[in-house]
Design a protein around this motif. Structure first.
Motif, PDB file in Angstrom:
ATOM      1  N   GLU A   1       0.601  -1.148  -0.381  1.00 59.06           N
ATOM      2  CA  GLU A   1      -0.033  -0.152  -0.003  1.00 59.06           C
ATOM      3  C   GLU A   1       0.628   1.389  -0.041  1.00 59.06           C
ATOM      4  N   ASN A   2       1.683   1.116   0.877  1.00 61.94           N
ATOM      5  CA  ASN A   2       3.036   2.542   0.809  1.00 61.94           C
ATOM      6  C   ASN A   2       4.159   2.184  -0.424  1.00 61.94           C
ATOM      7  N   ASN A   3       3.770   1.696  -1.268  1.00 58.44           N
ATOM      8  CA  ASN A   3       5.114   1.347  -1.597  1.00 58.44           C
ATOM      9  C   ASN A   3       5.930   1.293  -0.511  1.00 58.44           C
ATOM     10  N   LEU A   4       6.511   0.668   0.120  1.00 54.92           N
ATOM     11  CA  LEU A   4       8.065   0.114   0.407  1.00 54.92           C
ATOM     12  C   LEU A   4       8.258  -0.995  -0.208  1.00 54.92           C
ATOM     13  N   HIS A   5       9.687  -1.254  -0.314  1.00 53.24           N
ATOM     14  CA  HIS A   5      10.666  -2.313  -0.810  1.00 53.24           C
ATOM     15  C   HIS A   5      11.062  -3.445   0.833  1.00 53.24           C
ATOM     16  N   LEU A   6      10.019  -4.105   0.411  1.00 53.87           N
ATOM     17  CA  LEU A   6      10.922  -5.311   1.483  1.00 53.87           C
ATOM     18  C   LEU A   6      11.037  -6.071   0.671  1.00 53.87           C
ATOM     19  N   GLN A   7      12.142  -7.124   1.462  1.00 55.25           N
ATOM     20  CA  GLN A   7      12.832  -8.362   1.265  1.00 55.25           C
ATOM     21  C   GLN A   7      12.384  -9.264   2.458  1.00 55.25           C
TER      22      GLN A   7
ATOM     23  N   TYR B   1      15.051 -12.936  -0.770  1.00 51.52           N
ATOM     24  CA  TYR B   1      13.892 -13.219  -2.435  1.00 51.52           C
ATOM     25  C   TYR B   1      12.963 -11.442  -1.689  1.00 51.52           C
ATOM     26  N   ALA B   2      13.007 -10.861  -3.218  1.00 53.57           N
ATOM     27  CA  ALA B   2      12.493 -10.186  -3.295  1.00 53.57           C
ATOM     28  C   ALA B   2      11.244  -9.415  -4.084  1.00 53.57           C
ATOM     29  N   ARG B   3      10.503  -8.292  -4.902  1.00 58.06           N
ATOM     30  CA  ARG B   3       9.062  -8.901  -5.316  1.00 58.06           C
ATOM     31  C   ARG B   3       9.859  -8.199  -6.945  1.00 58.06           C
ATOM     32  N   GLU B   4      10.500  -6.740  -6.482  1.00 59.78           N
ATOM     33  CA  GLU B   4      11.496  -6.640  -7.735  1.00 59.78           C
ATOM     34  C   GLU B   4      12.805  -6.249  -7.992  1.00 59.78           C
ATOM     35  N   GLU B   5      13.501  -6.237  -8.851  1.00 59.58           N
ATOM     36  CA  GLU B   5      14.489  -5.322  -8.482  1.00 59.58           C
ATOM     37  C   GLU B   5      14.927  -3.972  -8.749  1.00 59.58           C
ATOM     38  N   ASN B   6      15.623  -3.625  -7.716  1.00 60.93           N
ATOM     39  CA  ASN B   6      15.202  -2.203  -8.094  1.00 60.93           C
ATOM     40  C   ASN B   6      16.868  -2.136  -7.398  1.00 60.93           C
TER      41      ASN B   6
ATOM     42  N   LEU C   1      12.516  -7.311   6.441  1.00 61.06           N
ATOM     43  CA  LEU C   1      13.691  -6.261   6.197  1.00 61.06           C
ATOM     44  C   LEU C   1      12.715  -4.652   4.956  1.00 61.06           C
ATOM     45  N   ILE C   2      12.892  -3.866   5.487  1.00 62.63           N
ATOM     46  CA  ILE C   2      12.700  -3.164   4.520  1.00 62.63           C
ATOM     47  C   ILE C   2      13.468  -1.885   4.648  1.00 62.63           C
ATOM     48  N   ILE C   3      13.795  -1.439   3.130  1.00 59.67           N
ATOM     49  CA  ILE C   3      15.232  -0.423   2.656  1.00 59.67           C
ATOM     50  C   ILE C   3      14.200   1.062   2.758  1.00 59.67           C
ATOM     51  N   ASP C   4      14.541   2.239   3.719  1.00 57.25           N
ATOM     52  CA  ASP C   4      14.250   2.969   2.881  1.00 57.25           C
ATOM     53  C   ASP C   4      14.664   4.303   3.388  1.00 57.25           C
TER      54      ASP C   4
ATOM     55  N   HIS D   1      19.042   2.880   7.526  1.00 56.75           N
ATOM     56  CA  HIS D   1      18.354   2.502   6.484  1.00 56.75           C
ATOM     57  C   HIS D   1      17.555   1.570   6.165  1.00 56.75           C
ATOM     58  N   PHE D   2      17.832   0.462   6.945  1.00 59.72           N
ATOM     59  CA  PHE D   2      17.256  -1.279   6.830  1.00 59.72           C
ATOM     60  C   PHE D   2      16.182  -1.126   8.248  1.00 59.72           C
ATOM     61  N   LEU D   3      15.136  -1.506   8.116  1.00 61.38           N
ATOM     62  CA  LEU D   3      14.752  -1.649   9.389  1.00 61.38           C
ATOM     63  C   LEU D   3      14.077  -3.572   9.219  1.00 61.38           C
ATOM     64  N   GLU D   4      14.273  -4.002  10.468  1.00 63.51           N
ATOM     65  CA  GLU D   4      14.849  -5.547   9.857  1.00 63.51           C
ATOM     66  C   GLU D   4      13.107  -5.774  11.364  1.00 63.51           C
ATOM     67  N   ILE D   5      12.673  -6.470  10.526  1.00 59.36           N
ATOM     68  CA  ILE D   5      11.097  -7.135  11.561  1.00 59.36           C
ATOM     69  C   ILE D   5      11.666  -8.972  12.368  1.00 59.36           C
ATOM     70  N   MET D   6      11.363  -9.187  13.655  1.00 63.17           N
ATOM     71  CA  MET D   6      11.474 -10.505  13.556  1.00 63.17           C
ATOM     72  C   MET D   6      10.701 -10.884  14.476  1.00 63.17           C
ATOM     73  N   HIS D   7      10.799 -12.112  14.413  1.00 61.53           N
ATOM     74  CA  HIS D   7       9.724 -12.585  16.111  1.00 61.53           C
ATOM     75  C   HIS D   7      10.472 -12.110  16.945  1.00 61.53           C
ATOM     76  N   LYS D   8       9.301 -11.946  18.368  1.00 61.19           N
ATOM     77  CA  LYS D   8      10.272 -11.360  19.515  1.00 61.19           C
ATOM     78  C   LYS D   8      10.900 -11.524  20.336  1.00 61.19           C
ATOM     79  N   GLU D   9      11.407 -12.934  20.331  1.00 62.78           N
ATOM     80  CA  GLU D   9      12.814 -13.141  20.882  1.00 62.78           C
ATOM     81  C   GLU D   9      13.921 -13.923  19.681  1.00 62.78           C
ATOM     82  N   GLY D  10      14.043 -12.715  18.473  1.00 61.18           N
ATOM     83  CA  GLY D  10      14.359 -12.973  17.831  1.00 61.18           C
ATOM     84  C   GLY D  10      15.545 -11.985  18.226  1.00 61.18           C
TER      85      GLY D  10
END
Length: 265
Positions: free
Chosen positions: A98-104, A112-117, A149-152, A180-189
């Motif tokens: 929805e927010n046009n963010l790069h997610l991998q 893996y990513a949705r598109e090469e950029n 991971l989101i890069i922005d 510029h790297f926001l990382e999302i893991m399990h709460k114990e990660g």
């Protein structure tokens, strides 16, 4: 007497040329020769961390994906693994779409990513990772992953972090490994959880551990360790909570810690 040292890789163990200097390498070997367990604690995927750990001669379990995966170097046995909850992963995917963010995402240690950029290209150039493109990205989003991971832009990531915390709930851990790297893991990660796990695994007290890092994603392990060390090039917030500040990654800061607190030089 310190028995276990956990060292971040990027901007900590390696210098700006992405190398472990001979002086730091020698210090690592001297610590190991004295019976100290030296491990790596990184946000990197296992495959990327493995190469460096092998080069430096380490043969113990290493902490990867911010702490979501601890794996033995010798037989590749998984000692600890936490996956991002699938519902959180799908919510994150929808939000980024929805927010046009790069997610991998990482599946079986592949990126893996949705598109090469340019964001993807720059990221993989930074740590020498091979990547795969999956346009139907939901296919990989619903598979078990230790990290997304989101890069922005750093300021924009700071802005959306509280929004994502609210959206994804308490089952996830969100941190920054680089501005510029926001990382999302399990709460114990977290590297802090991982350090506690390894300390118990090796039968040593947390007071007998040293943690060395430079970024905010290192703060949990610095707080958990008996001695929390920030690099000279660390972000100010990490220096504030550190027990000791060493030299920078370009001045053999890790060697200085080992010399001072382990070898007693």
């Amino acid at each position: 007497m310190y028995k276990l040292i956990a060292i971040d890789i990027d901007d900590t163990l390696i210098n700006d040329d992405k190398e472990v200097t001979p002086a730091t390498q020698q210090a690592l070997e001297q610590a190991v020769a004295q019976g100290v367990i030296v491990t790596l604690a990184t946000g990197r995927a296992y495959a990327g961390a493995y190469k460096l750990a092998r080069q430096t001669g380490l043969n113990v379990p290493i902490i990867t994906y911010q702490g979501a995966l601890i794996k033995n170097l010798l037989d590749e046995e998984v000692l600890f693994e936490r996956y991002l909850p699938i519902d959180a992963a799908t919510k994150l995917f929808d939000y980024c779409l929805e927010n046009n963010l790069h997610l991998q995402t990482y599946i079986d240690d592949k990126l893996y990513a949705r598109e090469e950029n340019q964001k993807l290209i720059d990221y993989t150039n930074l740590n020498g990772t091979k990547y795969y493109i999956e346009p139907d990205f939901i296919k990989v989003v619903v598979q078990p992953t230790p990290k997304m991971l989101i890069i922005d832009d750093p300021d924009y990531l700071d802005e959306i972090t509280p929004v994502l915390r609210e959206l994804l709930g308490e089952e996830v851990h969100i941190t920054k490994s680089k501005p510029h790297f926001l990382e999302i893991m399990h709460k114990e990660g977290t590297k802090g959880h991982a350090l506690k796990f390894l300390s118990a695994h090796f039968g040593c007290e947390l007071s007998q551990t040293i943690a060395i890092g430079d970024s905010w994603n290192d703060h949990e392990m610095l707080e958990a360790a008996g001695l929390g060390v920030a690099m000279g090039n660390a972000i100010p917030a990490l220096k504030e909570i550190a027990d000791y500040i060493t030299a920078s990654n370009n001045e053999d800061g890790v060697k200085q810690v080992i010399d001072k607190f382990v070898l007693g030089e």
